[in-house]
Design an enzyme around this catalytic site. Structure first.
Site, short mmCIF file in Angstrom:
data_model
loop_
_atom_site.label_atom_id
_atom_site.label_comp_id
_atom_site.label_asym_id
_atom_site.label_seq_id
_atom_site.Cartn_x
_atom_site.Cartn_y
_atom_site.Cartn_z
N GLY A 61 99.18 54.19 62.75
CA GLY A 61 99.39 55.12 63.87
C GLY A 61 100.27 56.16 63.54
O GLY A 61 101.28 55.85 62.76
N GLY A 175 94.51 54.61 72.32
CA GLY A 175 94.33 54.36 74.01
C GLY A 175 94.51 52.65 74.16
O GLY A 175 94.10 52.12 75.20
N ALA A 176 94.94 52.12 73.12
CA ALA A 176 94.84 50.67 73.13
C ALA A 176 96.23 49.75 73.28
O ALA A 176 97.56 50.46 73.39
CB ALA A 176 93.94 49.98 72.23
N HIS A 177 96.34 48.61 73.47
CA HIS A 177 97.37 47.70 72.96
C HIS A 177 98.44 47.53 73.90
O HIS A 177 99.73 47.46 73.62
CB HIS A 177 97.83 47.52 71.56
CG HIS A 177 96.51 47.59 70.80
ND1 HIS A 177 96.78 47.80 69.37
CD2 HIS A 177 95.23 47.18 70.84
CE1 HIS A 177 95.50 47.35 68.79
NE2 HIS A 177 94.60 46.80 69.73
N TYR A 179 99.87 50.77 74.83
CA TYR A 179 100.75 52.04 74.55
C TYR A 179 100.38 53.13 75.93
O TYR A 179 99.62 52.77 76.63
CB TYR A 179 100.55 52.63 73.08
CG TYR A 179 100.84 51.52 72.13
CD1 TYR A 179 102.33 51.28 71.93
CD2 TYR A 179 100.11 50.89 71.40
CE1 TYR A 179 102.98 50.32 71.09
CE2 TYR A 179 100.75 49.74 70.48
CZ TYR A 179 101.99 49.90 70.35
OH TYR A 179 102.46 48.71 69.33
N ARG A 227 90.54 54.65 71.07
CA ARG A 227 90.49 53.08 70.63
C ARG A 227 90.83 52.59 72.10
O ARG A 227 92.13 53.24 72.53
CB ARG A 227 91.59 52.97 69.77
CG ARG A 227 91.49 51.38 69.45
CD ARG A 227 92.37 51.09 68.26
NE ARG A 227 91.64 49.98 67.14
CZ ARG A 227 92.45 49.15 66.64
NH1 ARG A 227 93.71 49.12 66.60
NH2 ARG A 227 91.46 47.83 65.70
C1 LIG Z 1 100.28 45.23 60.03
C2 LIG Z 1 99.54 45.50 61.27
C3 LIG Z 1 99.94 46.90 61.82
C4 LIG Z 1 99.04 47.37 62.84
N1 LIG Z 1 99.07 48.79 63.39
C5 LIG Z 1 98.19 49.20 64.21
C6 LIG Z 1 98.18 50.47 64.43
O1 LIG Z 1 99.22 51.10 64.14
N2 LIG Z 1 97.41 50.99 65.37
C7 LIG Z 1 96.47 50.04 66.11
O2 LIG Z 1 95.77 50.68 67.04
N3 LIG Z 1 96.35 48.83 65.66
C8 LIG Z 1 97.20 48.43 64.91
N4 LIG Z 1 97.16 47.18 64.36
C9 LIG Z 1 95.94 46.17 64.63
C10 LIG Z 1 94.82 46.33 63.71
O3 LIG Z 1 94.14 47.71 63.92
C11 LIG Z 1 93.52 45.17 64.26
O4 LIG Z 1 93.07 45.63 65.49
C12 LIG Z 1 94.14 43.85 64.18
O5 LIG Z 1 94.74 43.72 63.02
C13 LIG Z 1 92.79 42.96 64.18
O6 LIG Z 1 92.10 43.16 62.88
P1 LIG Z 1 92.24 42.02 61.74
O7 LIG Z 1 91.96 40.64 62.24
O8 LIG Z 1 91.02 42.29 60.90
O9 LIG Z 1 93.38 42.03 61.19
C14 LIG Z 1 97.86 46.53 63.33
C15 LIG Z 1 97.70 45.26 62.77
C16 LIG Z 1 98.46 44.72 61.76
C17 LIG Z 1 98.12 43.58 60.92
#
Ligand SMILES: Cc1cc2nc3c(=O)[nH]c(=O)nc-3n(C[C@H](O)[C@H](O)[C@H](O)COP(=O)(O)O)c2cc1C
Length: 377
Positions: A61, A175-177, A179, A227
């Site tokens: 991000g 657009g997720a999580h 935020y 997203r």
């Molecule tokens: C260290 C870390 C940082 C992350 N930062 C973001 C981010 O900046 N933006 C976002 O949309 N998701 C972020 N995520 C979520 C990941 O994009 C992903 O959806 C999540 O890790 C699940 O995938 P995985 O099980 O393959 O790790 C982050 C995840 C991790 C592990």
């Protein structure tokens, strides 16, 4: 049983962007950008993943303005020097044959006052959100005025244009999580009585206007990915929509605004969207929107990325590897459930995840350990 992974290595068209295969690096904040500017180490980090066979690099991000910047050394894309750094990343990634989209990010009222560092709070503008309500339901920050909404949308569009000038193939709008755009979409944090509040369709207006502004600021072949998620960092069980009909109503304004693809963020890529055991969120979104969809969550890992960590957003779960997922992903893709798979932690652990899978060596994938976040290996 061995499975032929060839489906994963077919090209995919997203808007005007042709991605060489169906594998994406999931966006992951790494906090290695002093003063908001990624350096050579970050360029190399992304280049290695492109050289490892990944078709689409979705960057960490990147903040669209100072008000929306997450605490910590993340890329501040609104700065000219950060856009120059992004151009260097884009050159390195496209030089390896991959496509690249930076993720555009505004945290809104995501951070609760109890989790932010008081030193950095003093240095940044006050947080804003749709209604002055944090994801935990507590009041705080300020509700955005019409002028602030318009300025924020313009900041997204300016960063999209900057990404295009930097040589990127498109953008992903975060657009997720929980935020900012998600705060508008979520009834807990959006209590507005104006045109940005109301039913699910009205609550997705803010994100739709961001999409439309980014579309207008870039060329027609520049890909725009949104997203979206049900879950929030502050509440893993939260839902924007309780039914497929509501989800459809939320997607419609985004499609009308010109979204080229959806990235459905789930913690486990195989789980049904609703408790009735129906399709996954990715499959449902693909069916309802007719757009290409990226799925994500625990790919080739035993544990999801928050499993066993605190509910208040702290911690990233480590995990053993799980090669059997490759067959599951190929089958789901062949069944038309999604078009692309994003890989997060497993691609921190294995920069050449795509090449390993293509060569049928998924049993050799390395597990993900938390220490790996301490460097940009
Ligand atoms: C260290 C870390 C940082 C992350 N930062 C973001 C981010 O900046 N933006 C976002 O949309 N998701 C972020 N995520 C979520 C990941 O994009 C992903 O959806 C999540 O890790 C699940 O995938 P995985 O099980 O393959 O790790 C982050 C995840 C991790 C592990």
């Amino acid at each position: 049983m061995t499975i032929d992974p060839a489906t994963l290595f077919e090209p995919l068209r997203i808007g005007g962007m042709t991605v060489p295969n169906r594998i994406a690096l999931a966006p992951m904040t790494r906090e290695f950008a002093p003063d908001g500017v990624p350096g050579d180490d970050v360029v190399e980090y992304y280049r290695r993943r492109a050289a490892g066979g990944t078709g689409l690099i979705i960057t960490e991000g990147m903040a669209v303005n100072a008000t929306g910047a997450h605490d910590g050394p993340i890329p501040l894309l609104f700065q000219p020097e950060t856009q120059l750094a992004l151009a260097r990343i884009a050159t390195a990634v496209t030089g390896e044959g991959a496509c690249i989209v930076p993720q555009l990010w505004h945290v809104g009222l995501q951070d609760s006052p109890t989790t932010v560092n008081p030193d950095t709070v003093k240095q940044r503008p006050p947080r804003v959100g749709p209604s002055g309500i944090y994801g935990n339901g507590k009041p705080g920050g300020s509700p955005m005025t019409d002028a602030q909404i318009a300025d924020t949308i313009a900041d997204f569009a300016r960063c999209a244009a900057g990404a295009m000038s930097a040589g990127c193939d498109g953008i992903e709008i975060h657009g997720a999580h929980g935020y900012l755009p998600d705060q508008f979409m979520w009834s807990r944090t959006n209590r507005r009585k104006d045109r940005y509040g109301g039913d699910v369709a009205q609550r997705s207006r803010f994100l739709a206007e961001i999409v439309a502004a980014c579309r207008a600021a870039t060329s027609p072949d520049f890909a725009i990915i949104a997203r979206i998620s049900q879950w929030k960092s502050v509440d893993y069980d939260a839902r924007l929509a309780d039914s497929a009909d509501d989800w459809a109503a939320m997607l419609a304004p985004l499609c009308d605004a010109g979204v080229d693809a959806f990235h459905c963020s789930t913690r486990r890529f195989w789980e049904p969207a609703f408790p009735d055991g129906g399709p996954t969120l990715a499959a449902l979104t693909r069916r309802l929107s007719g757009r290409p969809v990226i799925a994500v969550g625990s790919v080739t890992l035993e544990r999801d990325f928050k499993q066993g960590t605190s509910e208040t957003g702290g911690g990233i779960a480590e995990s053993a590897a799980r090669s059997a997922h490759v067959a599951q992903i190929v089958e789901a893709m062949e069944a038309g459930e999604f078009d692309m798979i994003a890989v997060g932690r497993a691609m921190i652990a294995n920069a050449d995840w795509a090449n390993i899978v293509r060569e049928g060596r998924a049993d050799n994938l390395r597990p993900f350990a938390r220490e790996m976040l301490a460097t940009l290996a």
